[in-house]
Write a protein that holds these residues in place. Structure first.
Motif, PDB file in Angstrom:
ATOM      1  N   UNK A   1      -2.675  -5.321 -10.329  1.00  0.00           N
ATOM      2  CA  UNK A   1      -2.804  -3.933  -9.877  1.00  0.00           C
ATOM      3  C   UNK A   1      -1.974  -3.700  -8.619  1.00  0.00           C
ATOM      4  N   UNK A   2      -1.947  -4.680  -7.723  1.00  0.00           N
ATOM      5  CA  UNK A   2      -1.132  -4.578  -6.507  1.00  0.00           C
ATOM      6  C   UNK A   2       0.345  -4.516  -6.858  1.00  0.00           C
ATOM      7  N   UNK A   3       0.776  -5.368  -7.790  1.00  0.00           N
ATOM      8  CA  UNK A   3       2.182  -5.395  -8.185  1.00  0.00           C
ATOM      9  C   UNK A   3       2.616  -4.081  -8.826  1.00  0.00           C
ATOM     10  N   UNK A   4       1.706  -3.411  -9.515  1.00  0.00           N
ATOM     11  CA  UNK A   4       2.051  -2.166 -10.193  1.00  0.00           C
ATOM     12  C   UNK A   4       1.666  -0.939  -9.370  1.00  0.00           C
ATOM     13  N   UNK A   5       1.371  -1.154  -8.091  1.00  0.00           N
ATOM     14  CA  UNK A   5       1.046  -0.046  -7.192  1.00  0.00           C
ATOM     15  C   UNK A   5       1.850  -0.184  -5.893  1.00  0.00           C
ATOM     16  N   UNK A   6       3.121  -0.558  -6.055  1.00  0.00           N
ATOM     17  CA  UNK A   6       4.042  -0.674  -4.909  1.00  0.00           C
ATOM     18  C   UNK A   6       3.577  -1.678  -3.870  1.00  0.00           C
ATOM     19  N   UNK A   7       2.867  -2.718  -4.294  1.00  0.00           N
ATOM     20  CA  UNK A   7       2.442  -3.758  -3.372  1.00  0.00           C
ATOM     21  C   UNK A   7       1.307  -3.360  -2.461  1.00  0.00           C
TER      22      UNK A   7
ATOM     23  N   UNK B   1       5.647  -5.028   5.229  1.00  0.00           N
ATOM     24  CA  UNK B   1       6.290  -4.465   4.053  1.00  0.00           C
ATOM     25  C   UNK B   1       5.467  -4.813   2.813  1.00  0.00           C
ATOM     26  N   UNK B   2       5.800  -4.195   1.710  1.00  0.00           N
ATOM     27  CA  UNK B   2       5.050  -4.424   0.476  1.00  0.00           C
ATOM     28  C   UNK B   2       5.192  -5.878   0.026  1.00  0.00           C
ATOM     29  N   UNK B   3       4.107  -6.452  -0.457  1.00  0.00           N
ATOM     30  CA  UNK B   3       4.120  -7.844  -0.904  1.00  0.00           C
ATOM     31  C   UNK B   3       4.631  -7.985  -2.318  1.00  0.00           C
TER      32      UNK B   3
ATOM     33  N   UNK C   1       8.335   4.353  -8.717  1.00  0.00           N
ATOM     34  CA  UNK C   1       8.724   2.964  -8.962  1.00  0.00           C
ATOM     35  C   UNK C   1       7.517   2.153  -9.427  1.00  0.00           C
ATOM     36  N   UNK C   2       6.381   2.335  -8.759  1.00  0.00           N
ATOM     37  CA  UNK C   2       5.169   1.624  -9.152  1.00  0.00           C
ATOM     38  C   UNK C   2       4.722   1.983 -10.545  1.00  0.00           C
ATOM     39  N   UNK C   3       4.805   3.265 -10.903  1.00  0.00           N
ATOM     40  CA  UNK C   3       4.410   3.696 -12.244  1.00  0.00           C
ATOM     41  C   UNK C   3       5.354   3.123 -13.294  1.00  0.00           C
ATOM     42  N   UNK C   4       6.647   3.060 -12.953  1.00  0.00           N
ATOM     43  CA  UNK C   4       7.623   2.498 -13.894  1.00  0.00           C
ATOM     44  C   UNK C   4       7.306   1.030 -14.173  1.00  0.00           C
ATOM     45  N   UNK C   5       7.009   0.275 -13.121  1.00  0.00           N
ATOM     46  CA  UNK C   5       6.634  -1.132 -13.300  1.00  0.00           C
ATOM     47  C   UNK C   5       5.391  -1.248 -14.169  1.00  0.00           C
ATOM     48  N   UNK C   6       4.436  -0.367 -13.925  1.00  0.00           N
ATOM     49  CA  UNK C   6       3.179  -0.378 -14.683  1.00  0.00           C
ATOM     50  C   UNK C   6       3.442  -0.169 -16.173  1.00  0.00           C
ATOM     51  N   UNK C   7       4.167   0.879 -16.526  1.00  0.00           N
ATOM     52  CA  UNK C   7       4.370   1.212 -17.930  1.00  0.00           C
ATOM     53  C   UNK C   7       5.268   0.203 -18.646  1.00  0.00           C
TER      54      UNK C   7
ATOM     55  N   UNK D   1      -5.761   0.955  -6.387  1.00  0.00           N
ATOM     56  CA  UNK D   1      -6.881   1.775  -6.859  1.00  0.00           C
ATOM     57  C   UNK D   1      -7.726   1.052  -7.902  1.00  0.00           C
ATOM     58  N   UNK D   2      -8.999   1.368  -7.909  1.00  0.00           N
ATOM     59  CA  UNK D   2      -9.943   0.700  -8.811  1.00  0.00           C
ATOM     60  C   UNK D   2      -9.568   0.895 -10.267  1.00  0.00           C
ATOM     61  N   UNK D   3      -9.073   2.097 -10.632  1.00  0.00           N
ATOM     62  CA  UNK D   3      -8.790   2.349 -12.045  1.00  0.00           C
ATOM     63  C   UNK D   3      -7.711   1.413 -12.572  1.00  0.00           C
ATOM     64  N   UNK D   4      -6.734   1.044 -11.709  1.00  0.00           N
ATOM     65  CA  UNK D   4      -5.696   0.119 -12.164  1.00  0.00           C
ATOM     66  C   UNK D   4      -6.256  -1.289 -12.334  1.00  0.00           C
ATOM     67  N   UNK D   5      -7.136  -1.692 -11.428  1.00  0.00           N
ATOM     68  CA  UNK D   5      -7.757  -3.015 -11.560  1.00  0.00           C
ATOM     69  C   UNK D   5      -8.593  -3.084 -12.832  1.00  0.00           C
TER      70      UNK D   5
END
Length: 560
Positions: free
Chosen positions: A428-434, A164-166, A5-11, A439-443
């Protein structure tokens, strides 16, 4: 499943953003015209809805803070605030106001002085000077923080109280879990929040680059061209990447504290070297006018004469802050752990607006008094001609003007760095399931993407179009805000009932006249063991609630 789900939001977010940026870069004029026309239509048709919504949300937050739920803590009930008051307020200002306060601190009051709101008073007069401060205080006052405060409160409650996830999608899950047709739209809410955040931050970063370049040109004669804009953006990029690498506590916190100190120093300097008594009187009168006309300004429109002022200023501001509320609200939630709802609401709704009004009163009041005192001074003309250099034109008339200009540019620079840094963290938080620690690479990836978007739009002239497109997100998100309020109130009522029942079941009595939190305090004073473990045990005996599947409800008899 959650990882997917997080990866889907990211892409999906990245693709939508890249498409919008490509349109803005390839067709800057056409994209800007279409987005601007769409925004004008939405603001015209739904301006009344924005005004009512912000007003209702403000009343709701104040009522909630003063209610029995005001003692609920955003975290465990005995938890202390994660950040001290000074650092908390500093980070609130960095995320909520950012460079906008420096950009418009002198320019907005001067603009209203030249062209008074609603045309109620003669322009460039004593009356318009008073009106300018009043409406500047209003536009940067309590209302501007309502959407930020609401989203932050609800996200913090779920993130720290419910563990829970933010994420917006998680908050609204109780409304969608029993409706399979709506569940697929859950992740789209997170995509929506990411797109609005990235576009808004990229736009603000671009406007800050333009003002910094204007300041360097005014002070040092550096040309306003693409090369220098690239150099300024590159410096900002390296700075906010270094801050991102350092983390929230070392990076954003320290920069925000430095920002606050610089703001205080600049305000004190302007107050002492400027017309001190006039400035103090201006702030006092402005606050009086703001409070006296608070309700009138909150809901004022022009249905009879069609005056466009509210649509151009107040309604646009409200739409902008609603569109930005997923980002700012999520960041405010992240730094507010351990505070009670009452502390949170009064802190967020009142402290930053008071500081903003003091800033506007000092900088705007100084500029207006100088313009009134000296004929043909040129500050009004400079504001009309180029808003990005108007502040530096005023500094030219002050002692140690070069030092003031450098301090202002440093302040702009740090504000932009903290805004971009906090944005990369939240996106990065939003695209990593809250995740609380994405992770640093997403930031880093989002930081690079934001800088690339900003540079592309500066070069092609597409900033205005992207800004208009991002503000359009406010209309659907306003409805989401009201749904979040419904979910929050249901959850608060349910949690309070569980707490009362847990205490009753554990101690077999309830102190007369005590609410759940007073009962807990009284139990501790009497040397009784804390009820947290009993509450957990009681949860295991509960069955599912119809409104909140998966959440327990007591089988015991209700408290009498």
């Amino acid at each position: 499943m959650q990882q997917n789900e997080g990866q889907r939001v990211f892409y999906v977010s990245a693709i939508i953003i890249l498409v919008l940026v490509a349109l803005g870069a390839i067709f800057p004029v056409e994209f800007g015209n279409v987005a601007g026309a769409a925004l004008s239509s939405v603001v015209h048709l739904f301006g009344w809805f924005y005004l009512l919504s912000v007003f209702v949300i403000m009343i709701f937050l104040l009522a909630l803070a003063m209610s029995k739920y005001g003692k609920v803590r955003l975290g465990s009930q005995d938890e202390k605030p994660e950040y001290g008051f000074f650092s908390w307020v500093s980070m609130l200002l960095a995320a909520g106001f950012g460079v906008g306060l420096v950009f418009y601190g002198m320019a907005e009051p001067m603009t209203h002085y030249i062209s008074p709101p609603y045309g109620d008073v003669p322009p460039e007069s004593v009356e318009s000077a008073r009106y300018a401060i009043q409406y500047s205080f209003f536009n940067w006052g309590i209302h501007q923080w309502t959407a930020f405060a609401l989203v932050g409160l609800i996200i913090a409650y779920y993130q720290f109280r419910k563990e829970q996830a933010g994420l917006v999608s998680v908050v609204l899950r109780p409304l969608t879990v029993k409706r399979p047709g709506l569940q697929r739209f859950g992740s789209m809410l997170d995509v929506f929040a990411v797109v609005a955040t990235v576009m808004g931050v990229a736009t603000s970063l671009g406007l800050g680059v333009l003002q910094t370049n204007g300041g360097l040109h005014e002070v040092f004669g550096i040309p306003e061209n693409g090369l220098w804009k690239f150099i300024i953006l590159a410096c900002m990029f390296m700075a906010y990447m270094a801050s991102t690498w350092s983390g929230l506590d070392k990076g954003i916190k320290r920069l925000s504290n430095l920002n606050m100190l610089l703001c205080i120093l600049m305000m004190l300097y302007m107050l002492v070297t400027g017309p001190t008594l006039k400035i103090l009187e201006t702030i006092t009168l402005g606050l009086g006018d703001y409070l006296q006309n608070f309700f009138v300004m909150s809901l004022r429109m022009s249905p009879y004469d069609g005056n466009p002022w509210a649509e151009s200023w107040t309604i646009f501001y409200w739409a902008w802050v609603i569109a930005w509320s997923p980002f700012v609200g999520t960041f405010v939630a992240r730094i507010s752990r351990g505070r009670t709802i009452k502390e949170y609401v009064f802190g967020v709704l009142f402290v930053p607006p008071v500081l903003a009004c003091v800033w506007l009163g000092i900088f705007g009041g100084t500029a207006i008094h100088m313009e009134l005192a000296t004929e043909n001074l040129g500050l009004a003309a400079a504001t009309q001609d180029n808003i990005t250099v108007a502040l530096f034109k005023m500094f030219d008339l002050m002692p140690f003007s070069g030092l003031l200009s450098v301090m202002a540019m440093v302040l702009i620079f740090i504000f932009l760095v903290t805004s971009a840094d906090s944005a990369t963290y939240i996106v990065a938080q939003m695209t990593d399931n809250g995740s609380m620690n994405p992770p640093l690479y997403k930031r880093v990836l989002w930081g690079v993407l934001i800088a690339a978007i900003c540079l592309t739009l500066i070069v092609t002239g597409g900033l205005k179009g992207l800004q208009s497109a991002s503000v359009l997100a406010a209309l659907p998100f306003t409805f989401i805000l009201f749904l979040m309020v419904i979910v929050l109130m249901k959850q608060l009522r349910r949690d309070r009932k569980l707490m009362l029942e847990g205490l009753y079941n554990h101690y077999k009595e309830m102190p007369v006249g005590a609410d759940a939190f007073e009962a807990c305090d009284l139990a501790k004073e009497q040397g009784m063991p804390p009820p947290e473990e009993a509450l957990k045990e009681d949860d295991d005996l509960l069955e599912e609630d119809d409104d909140f599947p998966g959440t327990p409800v007591s089988q015991e008899a209700p408290i009498r």
